[in-house]
Scaffold this motif. Structure first.
Motif, PDB file in Angstrom:
ATOM      1  N   ASN A  71      45.769  29.287  36.091  1.00 25.84           N
ATOM      2  CA  ASN A  71      46.464  30.515  35.748  1.00 25.84           C
ATOM      3  C   ASN A  71      47.500  30.785  36.837  1.00 25.84           C
ATOM      4  O   ASN A  71      47.152  31.093  37.975  1.00 25.84           O
ATOM      5  CB  ASN A  71      45.462  31.668  35.649  1.00 25.84           C
ATOM      6  N   GLU A  74      47.419  34.282  38.597  1.00 19.86           N
ATOM      7  CA  GLU A  74      46.256  34.389  39.478  1.00 19.86           C
ATOM      8  C   GLU A  74      46.483  33.588  40.769  1.00 19.86           C
ATOM      9  O   GLU A  74      46.155  34.037  41.867  1.00 19.86           O
ATOM     10  CB  GLU A  74      45.014  33.879  38.752  1.00 19.86           C
ATOM     11  N   LYS A 113      37.107  37.746  42.337  1.00 18.93           N
ATOM     12  CA  LYS A 113      37.412  37.759  40.907  1.00 18.93           C
ATOM     13  C   LYS A 113      36.688  38.872  40.223  1.00 18.93           C
ATOM     14  O   LYS A 113      35.664  39.303  40.581  1.00 18.93           O
ATOM     15  CB  LYS A 113      37.044  36.430  40.290  1.00 18.93           C
TER      16      LYS A 113
END
Length: 113
Positions: A71, A74, A113
């Motif tokens: 990602n 991210e 996360k």
């Protein structure tokens, strides 16, 4: 995402802008130097002193992350939030191993996360 139409006016600044002035500084620059309303619906493109080199760096990071099936957002956020750790141990922050680095807790300012 920016939606461009055939009617969208695009202004590209030739001279470098000082991004340290923030969004208000860029809006002021738009008003004073370009004689435009920054809220007129046009797209204003500015560059810094380094110009394309900064863009090339980000495009390289984005492409590498995509190749690693990571990602991208991210990944870039993790790099930014852990800038000091990235500078100390850049090899631990590659797209293919940055999540392991975060989970291992090997950096000082880790994101969770």
């Amino acid at each position: 995402m920016i939606q461009l139409t055939a009617q969208t006016r695009i202004f590209v600044a030739i001279a470098p802008a000082d991004f340290r002035r923030g969004i208000d500084g860029l809006a002021k620059l738009t008003r004073e130097e370009l004689d435009c309303d920054p809220f007129c619906g046009a797209l204003f493109v500015f560059r810094n002193r380094r110009g394309a080199r900064t863009g090339d760096l980000y495009m390289s990071l984005i492409h590498t992350a995509e190749l690693g099936r990571v990602n991208t957002f991210e990944y870039l956020v993790a790099l930014q939030r852990n800038a000091e750790a990235v500078a100390r141990e850049p090899g631990d922050w590659m797209p293919w191993n940055f999540l392991d680095t975060i989970e291992a807790g090997s950096a000082a300012n880790l994101i969770k996360k």
